[in-house]
Design a protein around this motif. Structure first.
Motif, PDB file in Angstrom:
ATOM      1  N   ALA A   1       0.838  -1.191   0.000  1.00  0.00           N
ATOM      2  CA  ALA A   1       0.000   0.000   0.000  1.00  0.00           C
ATOM      3  C   ALA A   1       0.876   1.246   0.000  1.00  0.00           C
ATOM      4  CB  ALA A   1      -0.912  -0.011   1.217  1.00  0.00           C
ATOM      5  N   TYR A   3      -0.425   4.354   0.641  1.00  0.00           N
ATOM      6  CA  TYR A   3      -0.965   5.274   1.632  1.00  0.00           C
ATOM      7  C   TYR A   3      -1.411   4.484   2.859  1.00  0.00           C
ATOM      8  CZ  TYR A   3      -1.119   8.283  -2.440  1.00  0.00           C
ATOM      9  OH  TYR A   3      -0.785   8.992  -3.553  1.00  0.00           O
ATOM     10  N   ARG A   4      -0.971   4.952   4.012  1.00  0.00           N
ATOM     11  CA  ARG A   4      -1.340   4.317   5.270  1.00  0.00           C
ATOM     12  C   ARG A   4      -1.912   5.394   6.182  1.00  0.00           C
ATOM     13  NH1 ARG A   4       3.426   0.964   7.645  1.00  0.00           N
ATOM     14  NH2 ARG A   4       1.736  -0.367   8.327  1.00  0.00           N
ATOM     15  N   TRP A   6      -3.859   6.096  10.226  1.00  0.00           N
ATOM     16  CA  TRP A   6      -4.279   5.666  11.546  1.00  0.00           C
ATOM     17  C   TRP A   6      -5.313   6.676  12.017  1.00  0.00           C
ATOM     18  CZ3 TRP A   6       0.413   5.464   9.417  1.00  0.00           C
ATOM     19  CH2 TRP A   6       1.104   4.250   9.456  1.00  0.00           C
ATOM     20  N   TYR A  27      -6.383   1.205  11.848  1.00  0.00           N
ATOM     21  CA  TYR A  27      -5.462   1.325  10.713  1.00  0.00           C
ATOM     22  C   TYR A  27      -6.207   1.059   9.412  1.00  0.00           C
ATOM     23  CZ  TYR A  27      -1.818  -0.119   7.450  1.00  0.00           C
ATOM     24  OH  TYR A  27      -1.008  -0.246   6.352  1.00  0.00           O
ATOM     25  N   GLU A  29      -5.445   1.356   4.801  1.00  0.00           N
ATOM     26  CA  GLU A  29      -4.443   1.560   3.758  1.00  0.00           C
ATOM     27  C   GLU A  29      -5.104   1.661   2.391  1.00  0.00           C
ATOM     28  OE1 GLU A  29      -1.986  -1.823   4.549  1.00  0.00           O
ATOM     29  OE2 GLU A  29      -3.154  -3.138   3.257  1.00  0.00           O
ATOM     30  N   SER A  30      -4.343   2.241   1.452  1.00  0.00           N
ATOM     31  CA  SER A  30      -4.883   2.469   0.108  1.00  0.00           C
ATOM     32  C   SER A  30      -3.761   2.438  -0.917  1.00  0.00           C
ATOM     33  CB  SER A  30      -5.574   3.832   0.067  1.00  0.00           C
ATOM     34  OG  SER A  30      -5.931   4.188  -1.251  1.00  0.00           O
ATOM     35  N   PHE A  36      -9.888   3.283   0.508  1.00  0.00           N
ATOM     36  CA  PHE A  36      -9.150   2.662   1.597  1.00  0.00           C
ATOM     37  C   PHE A  36      -9.788   1.341   2.002  1.00  0.00           C
ATOM     38  CE2 PHE A  36      -7.449   6.866   1.819  1.00  0.00           C
ATOM     39  CZ  PHE A  36      -6.197   6.726   2.391  1.00  0.00           C
TER      40      PHE A  36
END
Length: 168
Positions: A1, A3-4, A6, A27, A29-30, A36
């Motif tokens: 991923a 992009y992460r 939180w 969490y 991601e994307s 996401f």
């Protein structure tokens, strides 16, 4: 991923205050930054959420910040998190570190004094951790914002009220 992220989320832990939602850090991601997914990364062990969820930290807190430290000396400290938890009366930070941003290790459960909505960041130009701290009416400047700078994320969080500089 690529992009992460939180974020503050509800979790399945019991609320510590009647009528309040229990808190946690989740969490997601994307690959493209637009869509996401919430992978089931929780292990159900330690401070992780229930196995099969995306809750990476179960803790009742007011706010949190996750930081990717590109200059970390140890791979185990590449990710850093600070929360302002209820079990510290929303008046101190809980600092954690992680190698992967998923499994977190508590490093300091009780920073110097602060109030809710306090935060931190790393100044890469000056190589300093900066803690931006909400102050209450008891501080020398009344309800205001102060800051502390430190060379080390963990050791630098043990400030006293007299160490907090006024934000100007």
């Amino acid at each position: 991923a690529c992009y992460r992220a939180w974020y503050v989320c509800g979790s399945n832990m019991p609320a510590q205050q009647p009528g309040k939602l229990a808190g946690g850090c989740c969490y997601m991601e994307s690959a493209d930054g637009l869509t996401f997914t919430k992978p089931a990364v929780a292990t159900g062990e330690g401070n992780s959420g229930a196995k099969g969820t995306n809750v990476v930290l179960q803790e009742y807190f007011d706010g949190n910040v996750v930081w990717l430290d590109h200059d970390a000396e140890s791979p185990d400290e590449r990710y850093k998190m600070a929360t302002v938890p209820g079990n510290l009366a929303f008046a101190r930070m809980h600092l954690l570190t992680s190698a992967d941003g998923i499994s977190w290790r508590s490093r300091l459960n009780g920073s110097g004094p602060l109030l809710d909505r306090s935060t931190y960041w790393y100044d890469r130009l000056r190589h300093k951790w900066v803690f931006s701290l909400k102050q209450d009416w008891k501080s020398p400047y009344g309800r205001s914002r102060g800051y502390v700078e430190a060379d080390d994320f963990i050791a630098g969080a043990s400030w006293n009220q007299s160490d907090i500089a006024p934000w100007t």
